[in-house]
Design an enzyme around this catalytic site. Structure first.
Site, mmCIF file in Angstrom:
data_model
loop_
_atom_site.group_PDB
_atom_site.id
_atom_site.type_symbol
_atom_site.label_atom_id
_atom_site.label_comp_id
_atom_site.label_asym_id
_atom_site.label_seq_id
_atom_site.Cartn_x
_atom_site.Cartn_y
_atom_site.Cartn_z
ATOM 1 N N ASN A 202 0.678 -1.178 -0.152
ATOM 2 C CA ASN A 202 0.066 0.166 0.264
ATOM 3 C C ASN A 202 0.689 1.386 -0.025
ATOM 4 O OD1 ASN A 202 -2.571 -1.362 0.383
ATOM 5 N ND2 ASN A 202 -1.812 -2.065 2.392
ATOM 6 N N HIS B 6 39.634 -3.427 -28.280
ATOM 7 C CA HIS B 6 39.511 -2.377 -27.032
ATOM 8 C C HIS B 6 39.352 -0.829 -27.910
ATOM 9 C CE1 HIS B 6 44.000 -4.132 -27.359
ATOM 10 N NE2 HIS B 6 43.999 -3.265 -28.329
#
Length: 243
Positions: free
Chosen positions: A13, A148
């Site tokens: 809730n 890379h």
């Protein structure tokens, strides 16, 4: 681990209640996959209920698996990896710090560390995607590698292509995106820029430091850089003398 009564009947809730429920849901998800031979290398993890894990998958701490992500048998996902709507093939390793979204990686690949695959990137089997490599809307053929410091955007890369460190596809002209096509068995040296749209024929060799803006026929050698000029004894003009 059996549910306690308070877990079974816990209502939601408030945001506080959500914070109580999420760890319970995560525990149940992890328990489900542990029972199916998925290995968790310690908490924490975050795994959506929609994720599918094959037997033999290993997840290191700090992994986040979201959306329609599927990981194949025997694959390893290291720490700090986020997979969102990603398909990872069998026996593939995604190294630490990588982010893969809306993309597919084949079997027996390595990705990362700190790689970024996004927007419909497709990596075929037996590929290597190294550290600080970004791909966007790119297909990457079987056996190819970009080890890379590379950006490949809007590109089709063939099989057994070597993409050298610092390579960039210059895909955006300020108005529209353009495609780079690199055919099979091409060697791309370090620090190469491809000005798209462009096609590189199969078996070609691109020398390091080149800016390529014209199509190449198969088996070509391309070099595009200024000739080096050396001035002896001239460095002192630019280097301050110690006093």
């Amino acid at each position: 681990v059996h549910d306690s009564a308070w877990e079974t009947y816990l209502g939601m809730n408030s945001t506080y209640d959500l914070g109580l429920i999420e760890p319970i849901i995560q525990r149940k998800i992890i328990q489900k996959w542990t029972e199916k031979d998925v290995h968790f290398k310690g908490p924490p993890h975050y795994i959506d209920a929609s994720v599918v894990l094959a037997p033999g998958v290993t997840l290191y701490p700090g992994t986040t698996l979201l959306g329609n992500t599927t990981i194949g048998a025997g694959s390893i996902i290291e720490s700090g990896v986020t997979l969102k709507n990603a398909l990872i093939g069998d026996e593939t390793t995604v190294f630490a710090g990588s982010y893969i979204e809306d993309s597919k990686v084949g079997a027996s690949c390595t990705v990362g560390p700190n790689a970024h695959l996004r927007q419909n990137t497709k990596i075929e089997n037996n590929c290597r995607i190294g550290n600080f490599v970004e791909m966007k809307n790119t297909s990457f053929g079987e056996g190819s590698k970009a080890a890379h410091l590379t950006y490949l955007g809007d590109s089709d890369i063939g099989q057994n292509v070597n993409v050298g460190c610092g390579t960039i596809t210059c895909n955006y002209d300020g108005v529209a995106k353009h495609k780079t096509i690199i055919e099979d068995n091409v060697f791309v040296g370090s620090d190469v820029q491809f000005i798209a749209p462009i096609r590189i024929g199969s078996g070609s060799y691109i020398a390091s430091g080149s800016t390529i803006n014209k199509d190449l026929p198969p088996e070509s050698f391309a070099i595009a850089r200024c000739r080096q000029t050396t001035k002896p004894n001239m460095a002192s003009r630019f280097i301050p003398k110690n006093t």
